[in-house]
Design an enzyme around this catalytic site. Structure first.
Site, PDB file in Angstrom:
ATOM      1  N   ASP A 273       0.830  -1.210   0.000  1.00  0.00           N
ATOM      2  CA  ASP A 273       0.000   0.000   0.000  1.00  0.00           C
ATOM      3  C   ASP A 273       0.857   1.250   0.000  1.00  0.00           C
ATOM      4  O   ASP A 273       0.389   2.333  -0.366  1.00  0.00           O
ATOM      5  CB  ASP A 273      -0.929  -0.005   1.216  1.00  0.00           C
ATOM      6  CG  ASP A 273      -2.013  -1.044   1.014  1.00  0.00           C
ATOM      7  OD1 ASP A 273      -1.756  -2.228   1.265  1.00  0.00           O
ATOM      8  OD2 ASP A 273      -3.092  -0.661   0.513  1.00  0.00           O
TER       9      ASP A 273
HETATM   10  O1  MRU Z   1      -7.579  -3.342   2.832  1.00  0.00           O
HETATM   11  P1  MRU Z   1      -7.316  -3.638   1.382  1.00  0.00           P
HETATM   12  O2  MRU Z   1      -8.082  -4.804   0.873  1.00  0.00           O
HETATM   13  O3  MRU Z   1      -7.455  -2.406   0.516  1.00  0.00           O
HETATM   14  O4  MRU Z   1      -5.786  -4.029   1.378  1.00  0.00           O
HETATM   15  C1  MRU Z   1      -5.162  -4.328   0.152  1.00  0.00           C
HETATM   16  C2  MRU Z   1      -3.742  -4.668   0.307  1.00  0.00           C
HETATM   17  O5  MRU Z   1      -3.157  -4.635   1.379  1.00  0.00           O
HETATM   18  C3  MRU Z   1      -2.998  -4.968  -0.964  1.00  0.00           C
HETATM   19  O6  MRU Z   1      -1.963  -5.884  -0.731  1.00  0.00           O
HETATM   20  C4  MRU Z   1      -2.400  -3.680  -1.526  1.00  0.00           C
HETATM   21  O7  MRU Z   1      -3.353  -2.678  -1.559  1.00  0.00           O
HETATM   22  C5  MRU Z   1      -1.862  -3.880  -2.890  1.00  0.00           C
HETATM   23  S1  MRU Z   1      -3.119  -4.228  -4.076  1.00  0.00           S
HETATM   24  C6  MRU Z   1      -2.338  -4.427  -5.563  1.00  0.00           C
END
Ligand code: MRU
Length: 402
Positions: A273
């Site tokens: 993220d």
């Molecule tokens: O809480 P989320 O489902 O948005 O978390 C997503 C993640 O942690 C993913 O690994 C990250 O956003 C990368 S998506 C290509």
């Protein structure tokens, strides 16, 4: 079950409409919702109808485009008003940097327009639309390149270790088509590896055999979404809980087969993220412990080179935060306690027919809960950061230089 799809974001360039696949209904129901405003996007992102760092940035950008389009007849709407709404949108999910990177780019465009005209006009709209379409299309093509780069890194690593035979990959959360414009990041590498490193294909004497997606408590993106994508693509996989990883690796290393595969885990591949300048990477809660597990299996307790596990972070450069030197100050989103104390989903009858959505309790009501959505893996535990650029980022004297 309605027609399955992996297309999370549908923007019509022709009539400037935006639809997103409601990921809260997956894997049982395919239903698109329309986003007509910045407020709609805020709610959809916050409630996780769309999630995944690249996907929320793309939806944010398209929502601004649509919002401008639908309000063009309002000749009094100022750039300053629009900027305020964009700042509000940015607060929907704080950890993923893609959203703030994209919104900052749009604000930069708007500031340039402001020099000429302080009212939001058709030229402003065209500029924001062009940026958003570029972000969407760029993410898709970057993910394919990132997937190829992952295959190259994996091939080089296995060759260096003189590894032979089948191997497996562990992944967490959902980093696939549903989290991006398509193909995905960590899951994109698994897709590319599955199509390129097949048994008997090419000159290599190793091949990809099996993926292990983690359930990913408490929101279960792995069980609901990654399992859905892997099944859709017919990539061999076995779903496991987050707390089964050490047991899985250890069993496979002892050549005990799990269900129908005994291919050892050679790679743990995760998304991100936010990746900061020294390589520290924020990703779904539980990622840090996966890196620690890989480190344990790579320690001197186990001497066999061929059993080493590489811990890979896969993320496009739009996930890099060039402003932060280390991961110490990354804001970690805390989610509501009910996501930990309840389970939400449709009732299934004994034949698997899907009924109404229900919420069931799994903990005493009113207890204290800590529910961080992400954690930060220190760069020391990361072997490679794979982006759309090549060569992949690797440590030099123990440090990443991003
Ligand atoms: O809480 P989320 O489902 O948005 O978390 C997503 C993640 O942690 C993913 O690994 C990250 O956003 C990368 S998506 C290509």
């Amino acid at each position: 079950m309605s027609q399955k799809t992996l297309e999370a974001i549908v923007f019509s360039k022709h009539d400037n409409t935006l639809k997103i696949l409601d990921q809260l209904l997956l894997p049982y129901n395919t239903h698109y919702i329309t986003i007509e405003s910045i407020d709609d996007a805020f709610n959809a992102i916050k409630s996780m109808q769309v999630r995944g760092a690249p996907a929320i940035a793309i939806v944010g950008a398209f929502a601004i485009t649509v919002d401008i389009w639908r309000n063009l007849s309002n000749s009094k709407r100022t750039i300053a008003d629009l900027m305020e709404r964009i700042d509000y949108l940015e607060t929907s999910r704080p950890t993923a940097v893609n959203l703030s990177n994209a919104l900052n780019d749009i604000k930069h465009l708007l500031r340039n327009r402001y020099e000429i005209n302080d009212v939001v006009d058709a030229t402003t709209f065209e500029a924001v639309k062009e940026y958003s379409v570029g972000l969407h299309e760029g993410d898709l093509s970057n993910n394919y390149t990132l997937g190829d780069n992952g295959v190259k890194y994996i091939t080089e690593t296995l060759k260096k270790q003189s590894f032979k035979g089948p191997f497996s990959i562990v992944t967490v959360c959902n980093t696939g088509s549903l989290a991006t414009a398509g193909h995905g990041t960590a899951l994109g590498i698994i897709r590319s590896v599955h199509s390129q490193l097949k048994k008997g294909k090419g000159e290599n004497d190793f091949w990809f055999e099996h993926a292990y997606p983690l359930e990913t408590r408490p929101y279960n993106q792995g069980a609901r979404l990654t399992a859905y994508e892997l099944a859709y693509e017919k990539i061999p996989f076995t779903l496991i809980c987050d707390n089964m990883v050490t047991s899985l690796i250890s069993s496979l290393n002892k050549n005990r087969s799990i269900k129908d595969s005994s291919a050892p885990v050679k790679f743990i591949i995760v998304g991100a993220d936010r990746v900061v300048k020294n390589g520290d990477s924020a990703n779904k809660i539980g990622t840090f412990q996966l890196a620690a597990i890989a480190n344990y299996f790579n320690s001197s307790v186990f001497s066999e080179e061929s059993q080493k596990i590489s811990f890979i972070v896969a993320a496009p450069t739009t996930t890099i935060d060039y402003k932060s030197a280390s991961g110490d100050n990354i804001v970690i989103e805390e989610r509501p306690s009910r996501e930990l104390t309840t389970l939400e989903g449709p009732l299934l009858d004994k034949d698997g027919n899907v009924g109404k959505k229900k919420v069931v309790g799994i903990a005493p009501p009113g207890i204290q809960v800590w529910n961080p959505a992400f954690d930060v893996t220190p760069h020391e535990l990361i072997d490679a950061i794979v982006t759309e650029k090549y060569p992949v980022y690797q440590k030099n004297d123990g440090e990443f230089l991003l």
